[in-house]
Scaffold this motif. Structure first.
Motif, short mmCIF file in Angstrom:
data_model
loop_
_atom_site.label_atom_id
_atom_site.label_comp_id
_atom_site.label_asym_id
_atom_site.label_seq_id
_atom_site.Cartn_x
_atom_site.Cartn_y
_atom_site.Cartn_z
N VAL A 130 141.65 27.37 -33.31
CA VAL A 130 143.05 27.41 -32.86
C VAL A 130 143.10 27.13 -31.36
N GLU A 131 142.19 27.72 -30.64
CA GLU A 131 142.14 27.53 -29.19
C GLU A 131 141.86 26.07 -28.84
N GLN A 132 140.97 25.41 -29.59
CA GLN A 132 140.67 24.00 -29.35
C GLN A 132 141.89 23.13 -29.62
N THR A 133 142.63 23.43 -30.68
CA THR A 133 143.83 22.68 -31.00
C THR A 133 144.87 22.84 -29.89
N GLU A 134 145.06 24.08 -29.44
CA GLU A 134 146.01 24.32 -28.37
C GLU A 134 145.58 23.61 -27.09
N GLN A 135 144.28 23.61 -26.81
CA GLN A 135 143.77 22.94 -25.62
C GLN A 135 143.97 21.43 -25.73
N ALA A 136 143.74 20.85 -26.92
CA ALA A 136 143.94 19.41 -27.10
C ALA A 136 145.41 19.05 -26.86
N ALA A 137 146.32 19.90 -27.35
CA ALA A 137 147.76 19.65 -27.15
C ALA A 137 148.09 19.68 -25.67
N ILE A 138 147.53 20.64 -24.97
CA ILE A 138 147.78 20.74 -23.52
C ILE A 138 147.20 19.52 -22.82
N ASP A 139 146.02 19.09 -23.21
CA ASP A 139 145.37 17.96 -22.56
C ASP A 139 146.16 16.67 -22.72
N TRP A 140 146.64 16.35 -23.94
CA TRP A 140 147.38 15.10 -24.09
C TRP A 140 148.71 15.19 -23.35
N GLN A 141 149.35 16.35 -23.41
CA GLN A 141 150.62 16.50 -22.71
C GLN A 141 150.43 16.38 -21.20
N THR A 142 149.37 16.98 -20.70
CA THR A 142 149.08 16.89 -19.27
C THR A 142 148.83 15.44 -18.87
N SER A 186 168.74 13.79 -34.16
CA SER A 186 169.67 14.39 -33.20
C SER A 186 170.24 13.33 -32.25
N PHE A 187 169.82 12.09 -32.46
CA PHE A 187 170.28 10.96 -31.65
C PHE A 187 169.94 11.13 -30.16
N ASN A 188 168.84 11.83 -29.87
CA ASN A 188 168.42 12.07 -28.50
C ASN A 188 167.35 11.10 -28.01
N TYR A 189 166.64 10.48 -28.91
CA TYR A 189 165.40 9.80 -28.54
C TYR A 189 165.58 8.63 -27.59
N LEU A 190 166.78 8.08 -27.47
CA LEU A 190 167.00 6.97 -26.54
C LEU A 190 168.06 7.28 -25.48
N LYS A 191 168.55 8.51 -25.46
CA LYS A 191 169.65 8.86 -24.55
C LYS A 191 169.29 8.69 -23.08
N ASP A 192 168.06 9.05 -22.72
CA ASP A 192 167.68 8.96 -21.31
C ASP A 192 166.40 8.17 -21.18
N GLY A 193 166.53 6.86 -21.24
CA GLY A 193 165.38 5.97 -21.16
C GLY A 193 164.64 6.04 -19.84
N SER A 194 165.22 6.67 -18.84
CA SER A 194 164.57 6.77 -17.54
C SER A 194 163.73 8.05 -17.41
N ASN A 195 163.78 8.94 -18.38
CA ASN A 195 162.99 10.17 -18.35
C ASN A 195 161.59 9.85 -18.87
N ALA A 196 160.71 9.51 -17.95
CA ALA A 196 159.37 9.02 -18.31
C ALA A 196 158.56 10.05 -19.11
N GLU A 197 158.59 11.32 -18.72
CA GLU A 197 157.81 12.33 -19.46
C GLU A 197 158.27 12.41 -20.91
N TYR A 198 159.56 12.46 -21.12
CA TYR A 198 160.12 12.55 -22.47
C TYR A 198 159.80 11.30 -23.29
N MET A 199 160.07 10.15 -22.71
CA MET A 199 159.87 8.89 -23.44
C MET A 199 158.39 8.65 -23.75
N LEU A 200 157.51 8.90 -22.79
CA LEU A 200 156.08 8.69 -23.03
C LEU A 200 155.52 9.72 -24.02
N SER A 201 156.03 10.93 -23.98
CA SER A 201 155.61 11.94 -24.97
C SER A 201 156.00 11.48 -26.38
#
Length: 184
Positions: free
Chosen positions: A54-66, A112-127
């Motif tokens: 579980v800890e490895q999975t959580e760490q992997a999630a943190i790593d890709w997000q970081t 929710s029709f959110n995925y393209l609302k703010d195309g300039s939000n790089a963190e959101y769009m790249l995630s």
């Protein structure tokens, strides 16, 4: 726990859907279909054998997000950021649990029709881009088709190749709805 996440996801999605005022009958019907599909989806009940897993999975999630967040904040152009995110995602080895989380995330963002609302939000769009690319590993064909169309729209809007109301975006959204309907 996973059943709780599924129930919570359905409730959040239902709340978001009830807050939206979609006037097109076809889109409303498709949203209802998706909610039914989520409610009827079997939840993966794979349990981690140890807390280390579980800890490895959580760490992997943190790593890709970081990594994605660092790319988003970099001085690179949007196209270079996308290319780096694509490379990161294609080299990423997701767990079954992550694939399910990513599937629900991209589905929720689209519905929710959110995925393209703010195309300039790089963190959101790249995630979103990262998660949709990783879904190439999903074992359900309709999920892969959905993720591919989601990826194209996210990439094209973020890089400025397409506007939200362009014919290309609308065509990919038709493919998104088709993938949802094929996943019944």
């Amino acid at each position: 726990m996973k059943k709780s996440i599924l129930v919570l996801s359905v409730l959040v999605l239902s709340s978001l859907l009830s807050a939206c005022t979609v006037t097109k009958t076809e889109e409303t019907r498709q949203v209802s279909t998706v909610v039914s599909q989520i409610e009827n989806t079997d939840v993966v009940t794979e349990e981690a054998s140890t807390s280390d897993a579980v800890e490895q999975t959580e760490q992997a999630a943190i790593d890709w997000q970081t990594s994605v967040n660092e790319l988003a904040r970099s001085d690179q152009s949007p196209t270079e950021k996308v290319e780096a995110t694509e490379k990161l995602a294609r080299e990423y080895n997701p767990t079954t649990e992550e694939l399910e989380e990513f599937k629900y995330h991209v589905l929720q963002e689209f519905m929710s029709f959110n995925y393209l609302k703010d195309g300039s939000n790089a963190e959101y769009m790249l995630s979103n881009l990262f998660q949709s690319i990783v879904l190439e590993h999903h074992d359900v064909h309709a999920v892969r088709d959905f993720a591919l169309a989601f990826y194209h729209n996210t990439k094209n809007v973020f890089t400025g190749v397409e506007d939200i109301d362009s014919d290309s975006v609308k065509t990919y959204e038709e493919q998104l709805y088709k993938a949802l309907n094929d996943g019944k």
